[in-house]
Design an enzyme around this catalytic site. Structure first.
Site, PDB file in Angstrom:
ATOM      1  N   TYR A  81      28.273  12.975 -18.551  1.00 15.55           N
ATOM      2  CA  TYR A  81      29.079  13.680 -17.549  1.00 15.55           C
ATOM      3  C   TYR A  81      28.240  13.995 -16.313  1.00 15.55           C
ATOM      4  O   TYR A  81      28.712  13.873 -15.179  1.00 15.55           O
ATOM      5  CB  TYR A  81      29.610  14.983 -18.169  1.00 15.55           C
ATOM      6  N   PHE A 133      44.154   3.746  10.071  1.00 12.95           N
ATOM      7  CA  PHE A 133      44.577   3.230   8.781  1.00 12.95           C
ATOM      8  C   PHE A 133      45.455   4.293   8.137  1.00 12.95           C
ATOM      9  O   PHE A 133      45.230   5.493   8.341  1.00 12.95           O
ATOM     10  CB  PHE A 133      43.401   2.839   7.868  1.00 12.95           C
ATOM     11  N   THR A 134      46.435   3.857   7.368  1.00  8.43           N
ATOM     12  CA  THR A 134      47.478   4.765   6.878  1.00  8.43           C
ATOM     13  C   THR A 134      46.909   6.000   6.166  1.00  8.43           C
ATOM     14  O   THR A 134      47.189   7.136   6.563  1.00  8.43           O
ATOM     15  CB  THR A 134      48.424   4.008   5.925  1.00  8.43           C
ATOM     16  N   ASP A 224      34.267   3.606   8.817  1.00  8.56           N
ATOM     17  CA  ASP A 224      35.026   3.137   7.657  1.00  8.56           C
ATOM     18  C   ASP A 224      34.464   1.759   7.357  1.00  8.56           C
ATOM     19  O   ASP A 224      34.772   0.774   8.038  1.00  8.56           O
ATOM     20  CB  ASP A 224      36.534   3.077   7.950  1.00  8.56           C
ATOM     21  N   LYS A 267      37.562  -3.324  -2.159  1.00 14.78           N
ATOM     22  CA  LYS A 267      37.637  -4.567  -1.374  1.00 14.78           C
ATOM     23  C   LYS A 267      36.291  -5.278  -1.476  1.00 14.78           C
ATOM     24  O   LYS A 267      36.027  -5.971  -2.445  1.00 14.78           O
ATOM     25  CB  LYS A 267      37.977  -4.258   0.088  1.00 14.78           C
ATOM     26  N   ARG A 391      53.152  -4.896   7.470  1.00 13.47           N
ATOM     27  CA  ARG A 391      52.282  -4.025   8.266  1.00 13.47           C
ATOM     28  C   ARG A 391      52.912  -3.921   9.648  1.00 13.47           C
ATOM     29  O   ARG A 391      52.418  -4.421  10.633  1.00 13.47           O
ATOM     30  CB  ARG A 391      50.850  -4.564   8.354  1.00 13.47           C
ATOM     31  N   PHE A 454      55.910   3.154   3.303  1.00 18.55           N
ATOM     32  CA  PHE A 454      55.908   1.722   2.998  1.00 18.55           C
ATOM     33  C   PHE A 454      55.711   1.440   1.514  1.00 18.55           C
ATOM     34  O   PHE A 454      56.168   0.414   1.006  1.00 18.55           O
ATOM     35  CB  PHE A 454      54.823   0.997   3.820  1.00 18.55           C
TER      36      PHE A 454
HETATM   37  C1  LIG Z   1      40.255   0.355   6.149  1.00 19.89           C
HETATM   38  C2  LIG Z   1      40.659   1.100   4.928  1.00 19.89           C
HETATM   39  N1  LIG Z   1      40.250   2.358   4.754  1.00 19.89           N
HETATM   40  C3  LIG Z   1      40.599   3.074   3.672  1.00 19.89           C
HETATM   41  C4  LIG Z   1      41.403   2.539   2.685  1.00 19.89           C
HETATM   42  C5  LIG Z   1      41.819   3.384   1.514  1.00 19.89           C
HETATM   43  O1  LIG Z   1      41.161   2.959   0.380  1.00 19.89           O
HETATM   44  P1  LIG Z   1      41.810   3.012  -1.105  1.00 19.89           P
HETATM   45  O2  LIG Z   1      42.971   2.111  -1.128  1.00 19.89           O
HETATM   46  O3  LIG Z   1      40.672   2.544  -1.977  1.00 19.89           O
HETATM   47  O4  LIG Z   1      42.161   4.425  -1.386  1.00 19.89           O
HETATM   48  C6  LIG Z   1      41.837   1.221   2.817  1.00 19.89           C
HETATM   49  C7  LIG Z   1      42.722   0.622   1.791  1.00 19.89           C
HETATM   50  O5  LIG Z   1      43.376  -0.359   1.988  1.00 19.89           O
HETATM   51  C8  LIG Z   1      41.454   0.478   3.975  1.00 19.89           C
HETATM   52  O6  LIG Z   1      41.868  -0.794   4.157  1.00 19.89           O
END
Ligand SMILES: Cc1ncc(COP(=O)(O)O)c(C=O)c1O
Length: 479
Positions: A81, A133-134, A224, A267, A391, A454
C-alpha cells in the site's frame, strides 16, 4: 526501402519496429446487426458494444498494445500500500525521461487534472491554453476557474497547412497576462499535439516564447504531455535546426521549459490505465499529495495497482524510441494520404494520433445544429463497422455560448494495434460513405447529459438515415 535516417519504410509507412505475438479476434457483424446496434446506442458511437465493432478507432486511450517488456515488468509489481518498490521505479523513469522531481500517479489523466485544478485554481482565476481539452477545461471550471483560449487562429482552420497549429498566440497571451497576472492567473496550460485541433503540435520556439512570458509574469507553466513524444517528433521533422537532436533530447528539452505536467498515460505510455501529475515545485507536490489521498489513493500508487506502475515505468521509456513513435505517426499519414487521394476532406497537416474528417465539408447540407460529425460517425459504423468519435458541436458546445468551431470526426489510431490492411479497409469505408454523402440526413438530440455530454448523449435521425448509410461495399466484404 531504406530512408536517409536508416529507418525502413514500406509503401510510405515506416516499418513497424515490432512483430505480433498475441492476437485478439475481431469480426464484421452483418449489416442488420449493425443497424440494431446503432439504434440501441442512440446513434452515439460511445454507446456501442465493442463486440459489435470491427475496426475500433474511437480512441487511442487505453487501447495501445503492451510490449513483452511491459508484461514482464508487471510480474515485478509490488502491491504494498505504501512505499512500493514499483512507485520508486516509476519515479526514476519520470525523472530520467522528463526530469520532473515529483511524481504523483493517478488512475488516469483526468485524475491528475483534478488534483492540479484543486491545488492551483482559485475561483475567478484564468487558465490560458492552446484550445481546450474536454476534461481539462471541466476540472478548471469545477474549481471556479475560467478557461481562456489563446491558440493561434490557424488552430481552428482545418485547411491551413501551418506546421505548428498547436502554437499559442504569444501577443494574445501577453495581453491576458498583462491584464491579470500574477494574482488572477492560475497557470498557463500548453497541450502537446492538441487533440481538439486535430493532433497538432507546438514548436519549440513557441514554447520558449511562452516560457519567457510566464516567467516574466510570475505564473506557472503546465504541460499536458499526453502526446508529448509525437510533438517532439514533429519538432524534429518540421522545425528548422532541430533535426539533429534525438527524440529523448527533444522530449527532455520540452519538459525542462515547463514547471510540471499532467499525462494521460493511457495514450503514449502504452498502458490500459494510468495517469501522472509530475511537478518541480515542492509546495505544489505537497498540496497534490494531500489531495491524492482523498481522491485517488496513497501517493505511492494513486489509484493504480503495483503492476500498473511497473507497466507505466517501462512504457515511459518505450515512448522515447524514435522508430516506435515514427511508425505510429506514419500510420496516420498513410490513412490520410489515401483519403486525400480520393478527395475526402480532412484536417491538414495530418496530426499525431488520428485522421480527422472535416464534417462541415463532408456533409455541407447538414447544418451544425443537426450534428454533422455525429451523423458521419454513425454512418461510418453502419457502413463498415468502423467506430470513430465526434469532435464537433456535441463535444465542444459549452454553456449557452453558440458553438461555431471545428466539426470533426476523429479516426484515432491505437498504438501498435492495427495493420496497414486495417487502415486500407477504413479508407475504403470512408470513401464509400463519401460517395453517398448527400443521402445522409442530420440528427436530433433526444437526451443531453449535464456534463461532458458527448459521452452519453442520444440521438435519432431526422429522416431515413439507416437506408442512406447502407454500404454495398462493406456488405460485400461481410459476405
Ligand atoms: C490531451 C488530453 N488531456 C487529458 C486527457 C484526459 O485523460 P484520461 O482520459 O486518461 O482521463 C485526454 C484524454 O483523452 C487528452 O487527450
Amino acid at each position: 526501402m531504406r530512408a536517409p535516417t536508416g529507418a525502413v519504410t514500406i509503401r510510405g509507412v515506416a516499418a513497424p519496429p515490432w512483430k505480433i505475438k498475441v492476437v485478439e479476434p475481431i469480426a464484421l457483424r452483418p449489416e442488420p446487426l449493425r443497424r440494431r446496434a446503432l439504434l440501441d446506442a442512440g446513434f452515439n458511437t460511445f454507446l456501442l458494444r465493442s463486440e459489435d465493432v470491427f475496426v475500433d478507432l474511437l480512441t487511442d486511450s487505453g487501447t495501445s498494445a503492451v510490449s513483452q517488456e511491459q508484461r514482464a515488468a508487471m510480474e515485478l509489481g509490488d502491491e504494498a500500500y505504501a512505499g512500493s518498490r514499483s512507485f520508486f521505479r516509476l519515479e526514476a523513469a519520470v525523472r530520467e525521461v522528463y526530469g520532473f522531481r515529483h511524481v504523483i500517479p493517478t488512475h488516469q489523466g483526468r485524475g491528475a487534472e483534478h488534483l492540479l485544478a484543486k491545488a492551483l485554481v482559485k475561483p475567478g482565476q484564468l487558465v490560458p491554453s492552446n484550445l481546450y481539452f474536454t476534461t481539462s477545461r471541466e476540472h478548471v471550471e469545477l474549481a471556479g476557474g475560467v478557461w481562456v483560449d489563446v491558440s493561434i487562429a490557424e488552430a481552428i482552420d482545418p485547411e491551413s497547412t501551418h506546421p505548428f497549429k498547436g502554437n499559442l498566440d504569444l501577443a494574445q497571451l501577453e495581453r491576458v497576462l498583462a491584464a491579470a497576472a500574477p494574482e488572477r492567473i492560475a497557470y498557463v496550460r500548453v497541450e502537446a499535439c492538441v487533440n481538439m485541433a486535430g493532433g497538432q503540435p507546438f514548436s519549440l520556439a513557441n514554447l520558449t516564447g511562452v516560457r519567457e512570458l510566464t516567467r516574466a509574469h510570475g505564473v506557472p507553466l503546465i504541460l499536458d504531455g499526453t502526446r508529448l513524444s509525437e510533438n517532439a517528433l514533429f519538432i524534429k521533422d518540421r522545425e528548422p535546426g532541430e533535426s539533429e537532436r534525438t527524440l529523448p533530447e527533444l522530449i527532455a528539452a520540452i519538459a525542462a521549459l515547463t514547471d510540471g505536467a499532467i499525462f494521460s498515460s493511457k495514450k503514449g505510455h502504452f498502458v490500459p490505465i494510468g495517469g501522472l501529475l509530475a511537478v518541480n515545485d515542492d509546495g505544489l507536490a505537497q498540496a497534490a499529495r494531500e489531495l491524492v489521498v482523498i481522491y485517488e489513493g496513497f501517493p505511492h500508487y494513486g489509484g493504480l495497482a503495483g503492476h500498473d506502475l511497473e507497466a507505466l515505468a517501462q512504457g515511459i521509456r518505450e515512448a522515447t524510441a524514435e522508430p516506435v513513435v515514427r511508425h505510429y505517426v506514419s500510420q496516420s499519414a498513410h490513412l490520410a494520404s489515401l483519403l486525400l487521394e480520393r478527395g475526402v476532406p480532412i484536417v491538414v497537416p495530418v496530426g499525431a494520433h488520428a485522421v480527422f474528417l472535416d464534417a462541415k465539408r463532408f456533409l455541407p447540407h447538414v447544418p451544425q445544429d443537426e450534428f454533422p460529425a455525429q451523423t458521419l460517425a454513425a454512418a461510418l459504423y453502419l457502413a463498415g463497422g468502423v467506430r470513430s468519435m465526434e469532435r464537433g458541436i456535441v463535444s465542444g458546445q459549452h454553456g449557452t455560448d453558440p458553438y461555431t468551431g471545428l466539426e470533426l470526426v476523429r479516426l484515432t489510431i491505437p498504438r501498435r494495434v492495427y495493420t496497414q490492411e486495417h487502415l486500407d479497409y477504413v479508407a475504403d469505408v470512408v470513401t464509400e460513405v463519401y460517395a453517398r454523402r448527400e443521402l445522409l440526413p442530420g440528427l436530433r438530440m433526444t437526451y443531453e447529459p449535464a456534463h461532458l455530454r458527448f459521452f452519453q448523449a442520444r440521438f435519432e435521425p431526422r429522416a431515413a438515415f439507416l437506408e442512406a448509410a447502407s454500404a454495398p461495399a462493406a456488405t460485400a466484404i461481410d459476405g
